[in-house]
Each structure stands twice: as C-alpha cells, then as structure tokens.
Design an enzyme around this catalytic site. Structure first.
Site, mmCIF file in Angstrom:
data_model
loop_
_atom_site.group_PDB
_atom_site.id
_atom_site.type_symbol
_atom_site.label_atom_id
_atom_site.label_comp_id
_atom_site.label_asym_id
_atom_site.label_seq_id
_atom_site.Cartn_x
_atom_site.Cartn_y
_atom_site.Cartn_z
ATOM 1 N N GLY A 108 0.844 -1.207 0.000
ATOM 2 C CA GLY A 108 0.000 0.000 0.000
ATOM 3 C C GLY A 108 0.864 1.236 0.000
ATOM 4 O O GLY A 108 2.026 1.190 -0.377
ATOM 5 N N ASN A 109 0.293 2.355 0.391
ATOM 6 C CA ASN A 109 1.084 3.587 0.497
ATOM 7 C C ASN A 109 0.526 4.457 1.614
ATOM 8 O O ASN A 109 -0.443 4.104 2.266
ATOM 9 C CB ASN A 109 1.112 4.312 -0.848
ATOM 10 C CG ASN A 109 -0.269 4.694 -1.325
ATOM 11 O OD1 ASN A 109 -0.984 5.442 -0.674
ATOM 12 N ND2 ASN A 109 -0.678 4.125 -2.461
ATOM 13 N N ARG A 110 1.134 5.619 1.815
ATOM 14 C CA ARG A 110 0.829 6.440 2.987
ATOM 15 C C ARG A 110 -0.357 7.379 2.806
ATOM 16 O O ARG A 110 -0.604 8.232 3.663
ATOM 17 C CB ARG A 110 2.038 7.320 3.310
ATOM 18 C CG ARG A 110 3.248 6.581 3.775
ATOM 19 C CD ARG A 110 4.427 7.529 3.653
ATOM 20 N NE ARG A 110 5.671 6.911 4.042
ATOM 21 C CZ ARG A 110 6.195 7.005 5.261
ATOM 22 N NH1 ARG A 110 5.580 7.666 6.199
ATOM 23 N NH2 ARG A 110 7.343 6.435 5.532
ATOM 24 N N ALA A 141 -4.395 7.641 -4.549
ATOM 25 C CA ALA A 141 -3.003 7.210 -4.743
ATOM 26 C C ALA A 141 -3.058 5.697 -4.982
ATOM 27 O O ALA A 141 -2.948 4.899 -4.048
ATOM 28 C CB ALA A 141 -2.181 7.533 -3.507
#
Ligand code: CTP
Length: 414
Positions: free
Chosen positions: A219-221, A286
C-alpha cells in the site's frame, strides 16, 4: 469529523443564519452547532421556543455566538423582530425540530417568534428533526415533513439512527444529526452554486491495498484527506457526489455517496460504473501501481519461509487512463500528481497523456505537502493556461480553489 478551524470560511463567512431551536433534549447539541457556525464566520441569530429554554439556557447560545438570543414574539425593542430576522437571513435552520414544531410549521401557525420568522423569510430553510424513533415513524409526522419538503421546498437533514435521549438505541431514525453534519448541511444551503446543482461529481480517494497474504498488503501512505475534502466541498456546492474510497480512517463526508473499495481492480470497477453519469471526475486516489502477482491463501510463516521473501509484483490498471472511453463527452476531468523530482515536467506529461483538463501537482518531499499532513502546496496545470501556484494551505482550502477552476470550465461548457 471536520475541524472548523481548517474549513476555509467560504460559504459561511459573513452570512446571517437564523438558528431556530425547539424543545427537544437534543438542543444541547445545537449549542455546538451555533459555536461551529460562529467559528467559520457566520453571524448566528438564535431564536428559541419556550420549550427549548427548558432544556438549554439562552445564555449558552449568547456565550458561543456573542449575539443576543431571541425568545419572544412581542418585545419592547422589536415590534417587527420576526420580519427583520426573516428579511436579513441568508439561511434558516431549525434544530432540533420537534414533532410539535413540524405540525405547527405545516399549519403555517404564527404564534411564536420562530414560526412567524419562517413565514416572513424568503431565505432557504433547513429542518433537522429529532424525536423518539416511534414518534418519527408516525404517519402524521411523516406527512407533515413531506408537506414541508414537497409543498414548501424546505430542505430536511436527518434524523439519523442511533442512541436516543435515554440511552436506548432506536429501531428507526429519530436522533439529531451530529453538529459537524448539520454544519455541512447549512454550508450546502448557503453554498449551492447553479453550475454544480444537478451535476454528478465522481471523486477517487485514498490508497489501495493489494494483498500479499490474508494479513499483509502492499500500500502507500495516502490518508485520503485531499479527496475527502474535495468530495465534501463539491457536495456543499450543490452537486451529487460519489466518492470511491480506498481504505481510510476518515469519516465519510456528509451527504456524499461513499463506495468503499480495497484494491485498484475494485476501484476501477466502481469508477466504471459511475463515470458515464459523471459531469466531473476527480482522480485524487493514490493507486498502488503494482500488486502481488498472486495473493497467498494462508499467512506466510516465518519458520517455513526462511531468511528471505520475494514477492513478484505485476502492474495494476491505470484507472484514469483505462476508463477514458467511459467519460461523458464534455465532462471535466481532474488528475493529481505527487512527484519527488521534476515536478512541472512530470505533471505536464500526465496532464496530456491521461487526458485531464486540470492537473493538481505537488512535491511529496516538501514540508507541509503530500501524504499524512493536513496541508498542501500545489500547482494547478491546464493546457491553455500558465501553471497556477497556490500558497501552502489546508487541503480544504486547496479543494475550494480546485472547485473554482472546475466551475470555470463547466461554465464555459468546456
Ligand atoms: N492513477 C490512476 N491509476 C493508477 C495510477 C494513477 O488512476 N494506477 C491516477 C491518479 O489518481 C492521479 C494520476 O493518475 O490522478 C497520476 O497518478 P500518479 O501516481 O502520480 O501517476 P502514475 O501514472 O502512477 O505515475 P508515476 O507513479 O510513475 O509517477
């Protein structure tokens, strides 16, 4: 929950709101609403019924609004107070609206200051009912509310379902919406723009999660904050808004239809469904560019795996590009780009290659910008115009400026 300090002052700033309070226990929540409205710049004139004053003292409202509270139809100084309040108002909000108030407003009664003000005003009116769930289910109450909505054109917010006065959980709706939700409804009453009314706005937001095994993911932030702020602000301007959100800890925006998804493939599916109806689409998510080639059925065990683990990744769909054929002709499309180098060149390339009308670019490495913060410093790119650099500000502030630019394009018929 929105923090009034972060919400840009538009559309409440400098506007006059008559806040009618009638006699229900939920009146205590409306003190918070009066405070929030004041904090975001509105002048709040509180009108209390006799019943309301048995639950909350007028002094509480006076303290949070800094203005006198009105309680009597006939007072020494205000022979035609109801007319003045009604004429000066930009919006009238009644919260909580009791069953008795709904009945009296339906009849067009004029026996207290609030009902007479309602008859005297031409401002938009918002009714926020709150009562016991069985009372709210009564056909007479429903008929009164339908009359106020359909015949008189009043807006209605809530009630919601949940814990009622004595702590029991209602079986049906009856509970007053929370102050932050009511603030948003008043915002929509004040902020509706003709160019957004009757329009559908699609917003994607948040990260996506791509499973490695049942407990781990790539995943991402991204927090989703930018997309959520855009969705809320678009709704406040009068649009129907569909938010397709990856996993986020944020409370879904008020009034917005939120579709929760987890992976990029699920997000693409949800976007495909809404896009043909969308007048505006904003790709603020995102999206994880890669996902594990295969997700394991069971947890990877350290004991069996040994000292290293390789996860082969495969490209995810580029949602904004792949769904281009489903875009409605003449619709406005907005993309985001988060870069760590060559910001403007990369952003300009994405603007054209993905067929966006506007591209909102920001530098992930700059302090106060990007993921996990409440602020952003962005540059808005368009094909036919020099890049517009915005100062560092709240994501809510950025959302308002992006929507101003979208409004310009909609007005020009693109
Ligand atoms: N986007 C998308 N689907 C993806 C990746 C991105 O819809 N799989 C959208 C984003 O929502 C954003 C825009 O495309 O509006 C640009 O996203 P970004 O991640 O900056 O671009 P990428 O094309 O992934 O390029 P890179 O990561 O290589 O910079």
């Amino acid at each position: 929950m929105s923090d009034p300090a972060l919400v840009p002052r538009h559309p409440w700033k400098g506007r006059r709101v008559v806040l009618g309070v009638t006699g229900g226990v939920a009146a205590y929540k409306v003190v918070q609403l009066a405070r929030d409205l004041t904090l975001v710049g509105a002048d709040v004139d509180v009108v209390m019924s006799a019943g309301a004053q048995r639950f909350v003292a007028p002094l509480s409202f006076e303290a949070v609004t800094g203005r006198p509270v009105h309680t009597r139809l006939f007072s020494v100084d205000g022979a035609a107070l109801h007319v003045r309040l009604g004429l000066d108002a930009d919006a009238v909000c009644v919260a909580p609206a009791t069953a008795d108030f709904l009945a009296r407003a339906t009849q067009g009664r004029a026996d207290d200051l609030l009902t007479t003000t309602l008859l005297a005003t031409r401002a938009p009116v918002l009714i926020c009912p709150a009562m016991n769930d069985r009372m709210f289910a009564h056909p007479q109450v429903r008929a009164n509310l339908a009359h106020l909505r359909d015949a008189l054109g009043y807006q209605v917010a809530g009630p919601g379902q949940g814990r009622l006065a004595a702590g029991e959980v209602g079986e049906g709706p009856g509970r007053l919406l929370e102050p932050w939700q009511l603030l948003e409804h008043v915002g929509r009453l004040l902020g509706t723009q003709a160019v957004f009314a009757q329009r559908t706005v699609l917003v994607t937001a948040g990260p996506t999660r791509e499973a490695i095994d049942p407990v781990r993911f790539v995943g991402n932030r991204s927090s989703g904050r930018m997309g959520y702020a855009l969705a809320q602000a678009a709704w406040r301007r009068g649009a129907r808004v569909v938010l397709v959100s990856g996993p986020s800890s944020l409370t879904p925006p008020e009034g917005v239809e939120t579709v929760h998804v987890e992976t990029a493939i699920e997000m693409r599916g949800a976007v495909e469904e809404v896009l043909p109806d969308a007048d505006v689409s904003v790709f603020a998510a995102a999206v994880a560019d890669y996902r594990p080639l295969s997700s394991r059925d069971h947890k990877v065990k350290r004991e069996r795996q040994g000292s290293s683990l390789s996860v082969e990744l495969t490209a995810n769909p580029d949602i904004a590009s792949e769904t281009r054929p489903s875009r409605r002709p003449g619709s406005v499309t907005v993309g985001f780009a988060l870069e760590t180098e060559d910001l403007l060149e990369n952003a300009a390339r994405k603007l054209t290659s993905k067929g966006f009308d506007l591209l909102v670019a920001n530098d992930a490495l700059e302090a106060g910008s990007g993921f996990e913060v409440r602020t952003n410093r962005v540059t808005i790119l368009a094909c036919d115009r020099a890049p517009e650099e915005l100062p560092l500000q709240s994501k809510e502030g950025v959302a308002e400026r992006v929507l101003d630019r979208i409004a310009e394009l909609l007005e020009a018929g693109r």
